[in-house]
Write a protein that holds these residues in place. Sequence first.
Motif, PDB file in Angstrom:
ATOM      1  N   GLN A 116       0.795  -1.230   0.000  1.00  0.00           N
ATOM      2  CA  GLN A 116       0.000   0.000   0.000  1.00  0.00           C
ATOM      3  C   GLN A 116       0.824   1.274   0.000  1.00  0.00           C
ATOM      4  O   GLN A 116       0.483   2.225  -0.672  1.00  0.00           O
ATOM      5  N   SER A 117       1.945   1.299   0.776  1.00  0.00           N
ATOM      6  CA  SER A 117       2.664   2.562   0.874  1.00  0.00           C
ATOM      7  C   SER A 117       3.231   2.958  -0.489  1.00  0.00           C
ATOM      8  O   SER A 117       3.203   4.121  -0.859  1.00  0.00           O
ATOM      9  N   THR A 118       3.718   1.981  -1.250  1.00  0.00           N
ATOM     10  CA  THR A 118       4.246   2.282  -2.586  1.00  0.00           C
ATOM     11  C   THR A 118       3.116   2.756  -3.498  1.00  0.00           C
ATOM     12  O   THR A 118       3.255   3.735  -4.231  1.00  0.00           O
ATOM     13  N   LEU A 119       2.001   2.044  -3.453  1.00  0.00           N
ATOM     14  CA  LEU A 119       0.888   2.411  -4.331  1.00  0.00           C
ATOM     15  C   LEU A 119       0.348   3.797  -3.977  1.00  0.00           C
ATOM     16  O   LEU A 119       0.073   4.608  -4.852  1.00  0.00           O
ATOM     17  N   TYR A 120       0.252   4.052  -2.675  1.00  0.00           N
ATOM     18  CA  TYR A 120      -0.232   5.357  -2.242  1.00  0.00           C
ATOM     19  C   TYR A 120       0.708   6.455  -2.756  1.00  0.00           C
ATOM     20  O   TYR A 120       0.267   7.473  -3.278  1.00  0.00           O
ATOM     21  N   THR A 121       2.005   6.205  -2.630  1.00  0.00           N
ATOM     22  CA  THR A 121       2.991   7.183  -3.098  1.00  0.00           C
ATOM     23  C   THR A 121       2.828   7.432  -4.591  1.00  0.00           C
ATOM     24  O   THR A 121       2.870   8.576  -5.063  1.00  0.00           O
ATOM     25  N   LYS A 122       2.632   6.353  -5.340  1.00  0.00           N
ATOM     26  CA  LYS A 122       2.469   6.501  -6.793  1.00  0.00           C
ATOM     27  C   LYS A 122       1.251   7.364  -7.134  1.00  0.00           C
ATOM     28  O   LYS A 122       1.307   8.220  -8.016  1.00  0.00           O
ATOM     29  N   VAL A 123       0.151   7.099  -6.436  1.00  0.00           N
ATOM     30  CA  VAL A 123      -1.076   7.840  -6.729  1.00  0.00           C
ATOM     31  C   VAL A 123      -0.891   9.326  -6.425  1.00  0.00           C
ATOM     32  O   VAL A 123      -1.226  10.197  -7.234  1.00  0.00           O
ATOM     33  N   VAL A 124      -0.306   9.616  -5.263  1.00  0.00           N
ATOM     34  CA  VAL A 124      -0.096  11.021  -4.885  1.00  0.00           C
ATOM     35  C   VAL A 124       0.843  11.698  -5.880  1.00  0.00           C
ATOM     36  O   VAL A 124       0.585  12.819  -6.338  1.00  0.00           O
ATOM     37  N   LEU A 125       1.924  10.989  -6.240  1.00  0.00           N
ATOM     38  CA  LEU A 125       2.870  11.589  -7.181  1.00  0.00           C
ATOM     39  C   LEU A 125       2.249  11.792  -8.558  1.00  0.00           C
ATOM     40  O   LEU A 125       2.523  12.779  -9.233  1.00  0.00           O
ATOM     41  N   ALA A 126       1.400  10.854  -8.966  1.00  0.00           N
ATOM     42  CA  ALA A 126       0.725  11.019 -10.257  1.00  0.00           C
ATOM     43  C   ALA A 126      -0.093  12.300 -10.245  1.00  0.00           C
ATOM     44  O   ALA A 126      -0.065  13.093 -11.185  1.00  0.00           O
ATOM     45  N   LEU A 127      -0.806  12.528  -9.134  1.00  0.00           N
ATOM     46  CA  LEU A 127      -1.626  13.738  -9.021  1.00  0.00           C
ATOM     47  C   LEU A 127      -0.748  14.989  -8.987  1.00  0.00           C
ATOM     48  O   LEU A 127      -1.069  15.997  -9.610  1.00  0.00           O
ATOM     49  N   LEU A 128       0.375  14.902  -8.279  1.00  0.00           N
ATOM     50  CA  LEU A 128       1.262  16.069  -8.164  1.00  0.00           C
ATOM     51  C   LEU A 128       1.931  16.408  -9.489  1.00  0.00           C
ATOM     52  O   LEU A 128       2.236  17.556  -9.768  1.00  0.00           O
ATOM     53  N   THR A 129       2.192  15.364 -10.298  1.00  0.00           N
ATOM     54  CA  THR A 129       2.972  15.590 -11.515  1.00  0.00           C
ATOM     55  C   THR A 129       2.085  15.696 -12.754  1.00  0.00           C
ATOM     56  O   THR A 129       2.583  15.758 -13.865  1.00  0.00           O
ATOM     57  N   GLY A 130       0.773  15.679 -12.549  1.00  0.00           N
ATOM     58  CA  GLY A 130      -0.124  15.822 -13.701  1.00  0.00           C
ATOM     59  C   GLY A 130      -0.240  14.553 -14.540  1.00  0.00           C
ATOM     60  O   GLY A 130      -0.732  14.586 -15.662  1.00  0.00           O
ATOM     61  N   ASN A 131       0.214  13.388 -13.997  1.00  0.00           N
ATOM     62  CA  ASN A 131      -0.036  12.118 -14.673  1.00  0.00           C
ATOM     63  C   ASN A 131      -1.439  11.628 -14.296  1.00  0.00           C
ATOM     64  O   ASN A 131      -2.032  12.124 -13.341  1.00  0.00           O
ATOM     65  N   ASP A 132      -1.958  10.639 -15.039  1.00  0.00           N
ATOM     66  CA  ASP A 132      -3.312  10.157 -14.788  1.00  0.00           C
ATOM     67  C   ASP A 132      -3.307   9.111 -13.663  1.00  0.00           C
ATOM     68  O   ASP A 132      -2.866   7.984 -13.849  1.00  0.00           O
ATOM     69  N   ALA A 133      -3.796   9.521 -12.480  1.00  0.00           N
ATOM     70  CA  ALA A 133      -3.769   8.638 -11.309  1.00  0.00           C
ATOM     71  C   ALA A 133      -4.680   7.425 -11.511  1.00  0.00           C
ATOM     72  O   ALA A 133      -4.377   6.327 -11.028  1.00  0.00           O
ATOM     73  N   THR A 134      -5.799   7.610 -12.211  1.00  0.00           N
ATOM     74  CA  THR A 134      -6.716   6.483 -12.431  1.00  0.00           C
ATOM     75  C   THR A 134      -6.047   5.414 -13.284  1.00  0.00           C
ATOM     76  O   THR A 134      -6.244   4.216 -13.071  1.00  0.00           O
ATOM     77  N   THR A 135      -5.227   5.837 -14.235  1.00  0.00           N
ATOM     78  CA  THR A 135      -4.511   4.861 -15.059  1.00  0.00           C
ATOM     79  C   THR A 135      -3.481   4.104 -14.224  1.00  0.00           C
ATOM     80  O   THR A 135      -3.315   2.894 -14.392  1.00  0.00           O
ATOM     81  N   VAL A 136      -2.830   4.792 -13.292  1.00  0.00           N
ATOM     82  CA  VAL A 136      -1.899   4.103 -12.383  1.00  0.00           C
ATOM     83  C   VAL A 136      -2.652   3.000 -11.633  1.00  0.00           C
ATOM     84  O   VAL A 136      -2.201   1.857 -11.558  1.00  0.00           O
ATOM     85  N   LEU A 137      -3.848   3.335 -11.122  1.00  0.00           N
ATOM     86  CA  LEU A 137      -4.644   2.367 -10.356  1.00  0.00           C
ATOM     87  C   LEU A 137      -5.136   1.220 -11.236  1.00  0.00           C
ATOM     88  O   LEU A 137      -5.091   0.055 -10.844  1.00  0.00           O
ATOM     89  N   ASP A 138      -5.599   1.548 -12.440  1.00  0.00           N
ATOM     90  CA  ASP A 138      -6.114   0.504 -13.334  1.00  0.00           C
ATOM     91  C   ASP A 138      -5.000  -0.415 -13.836  1.00  0.00           C
ATOM     92  O   ASP A 138      -5.212  -1.607 -14.039  1.00  0.00           O
ATOM     93  N   THR A 139      -3.812   0.155 -14.054  1.00  0.00           N
ATOM     94  CA  THR A 139      -2.674  -0.660 -14.483  1.00  0.00           C
ATOM     95  C   THR A 139      -2.318  -1.660 -13.391  1.00  0.00           C
ATOM     96  O   THR A 139      -2.048  -2.826 -13.648  1.00  0.00           O
ATOM     97  N   GLN A 140      -2.370  -1.185 -12.142  1.00  0.00           N
ATOM     98  CA  GLN A 140      -2.059  -2.068 -11.018  1.00  0.00           C
ATOM     99  C   GLN A 140      -3.136  -3.144 -10.872  1.00  0.00           C
ATOM    100  O   GLN A 140      -2.840  -4.301 -10.606  1.00  0.00           O
ATOM    101  N   ARG A 141      -4.386  -2.743 -11.076  1.00  0.00           N
ATOM    102  CA  ARG A 141      -5.484  -3.701 -10.978  1.00  0.00           C
ATOM    103  C   ARG A 141      -5.288  -4.836 -11.992  1.00  0.00           C
ATOM    104  O   ARG A 141      -5.452  -6.015 -11.660  1.00  0.00           O
ATOM    105  N   ALA A 142      -4.889  -4.467 -13.211  1.00  0.00           N
ATOM    106  CA  ALA A 142      -4.683  -5.464 -14.262  1.00  0.00           C
ATOM    107  C   ALA A 142      -3.578  -6.444 -13.850  1.00  0.00           C
ATOM    108  O   ALA A 142      -3.696  -7.655 -14.067  1.00  0.00           O
TER     109      ALA A 142
END
Lengths: 227, 173
Positions: free
Chosen positions: B93-119
């Motif tokens: 979780q801590s890594t995934l949480y970090t990725k999501v926050v960083l995606a939001l901070l850097t203007g990347n698509d956080a939902t795609t980060v989550l969906d990629t992980q789900r896959a």
Amino acid sequence: MPTEPLLVAEHLRLSFGATTALEDASVAVHAGEVLALMGPSGSGKSTLLHCLGGILHPDAGRVTYAGRDLTAMHDSERSALRRSELGFVFQFGQLVPELTCLENVALPLRLNGASRRAAHRSASAWLERLEVLDVAAKRPGQVSGGQGQRVAVARALVTRPRVVFADEPTGALDSLNGERVMQLFVAAARETGAAVVLVTHEARVAAYSDREAVVRDGRVRTVEYAR
Amino acid sequence: MSVGRALLGLLENGPRHGYDLKRSYDERFGTDRPLAYGQVYSTLARLLRNGFVEVESEPGAGPERKRYAITEAGVADVASWLAQPEKPEPYLQSTLYTKVVLALLTGNDATTVLDTQRAEHLRLMRELTRRKETGDLADQLVCDHALFHLEADLRWLELTAARVQQLAAHVRP
């Protein structure tokens, strides 16, 4: 994966009053594959399944089955197609309570004109395949949830459909019963070569699929990444 | 967890001193385990060597006066880290949480980060489900244990996906 999909939804849009259920939803189902439609409650996954199965009519967009435009078909033609080439399994409440389990499974064959004897013979074989032949003479109200779902799966497969649609088929079952239903369902569908479109919010159920499509806010998201 | 990627992601908002960077990391990701100064500077030194950051020296420069700026290669490294799913395992979780926050901070698509992980999680769940079909009871129980943990991760992914807009407002006020 075969190149030509069996069932294709293109740019489906469907609203219920002010609520938009589908917003430009597109998905393709290939012959013989098990596809899981996942997504949160209210995302539109069940609505998409009902459009794919010809039960709901989209406001815009097109559903094509084996090259035929399902959305342009006459109601009677679509019903005939549903009876002969498509199968359905729902969460519960789909069996006719007044009929025995055997009669329930035989029903689609009888509606398609099979003799009583032939329909019952075939229905028995399917009940056996789903390991519920022992409840053949019982009514749906007298069997457990897991047994009832196996009977429902037998009824969906008895006509040897090319696509089976399943909407949360294990939603009302505990883990162990749900697993057994999924194992038997997917194995039997693979034997007959039927494609399965499976709506579920449970990952362990979706793990029986070959691939998944995620529905969010009425759109289908597929994620590809380079390995 | 990749501290280097987290620091790089934080630098996407603009150049910073090592001290600032540590404080910002601790605030967002280090509530349980704040970074040691030594680790901050050794990580920055490595990023510098790899060409992911560059140093903007200020007049009278001591080590505290160095400002670090992310390079184009650094931005690309963060983006490619966000695009790749993590190997599914418990306590991710801590890594995934970090990725999501960083995606939001850097203007990347956080939902795609989550969906990629789900896959990626589902891919492993399919593998375990197949192994269960052919295995004995012991195999089945071992696989079930892993499957339940992965399922819990997936529920977290789903819940977070549903709250991405809320989280975005929180991390980028």
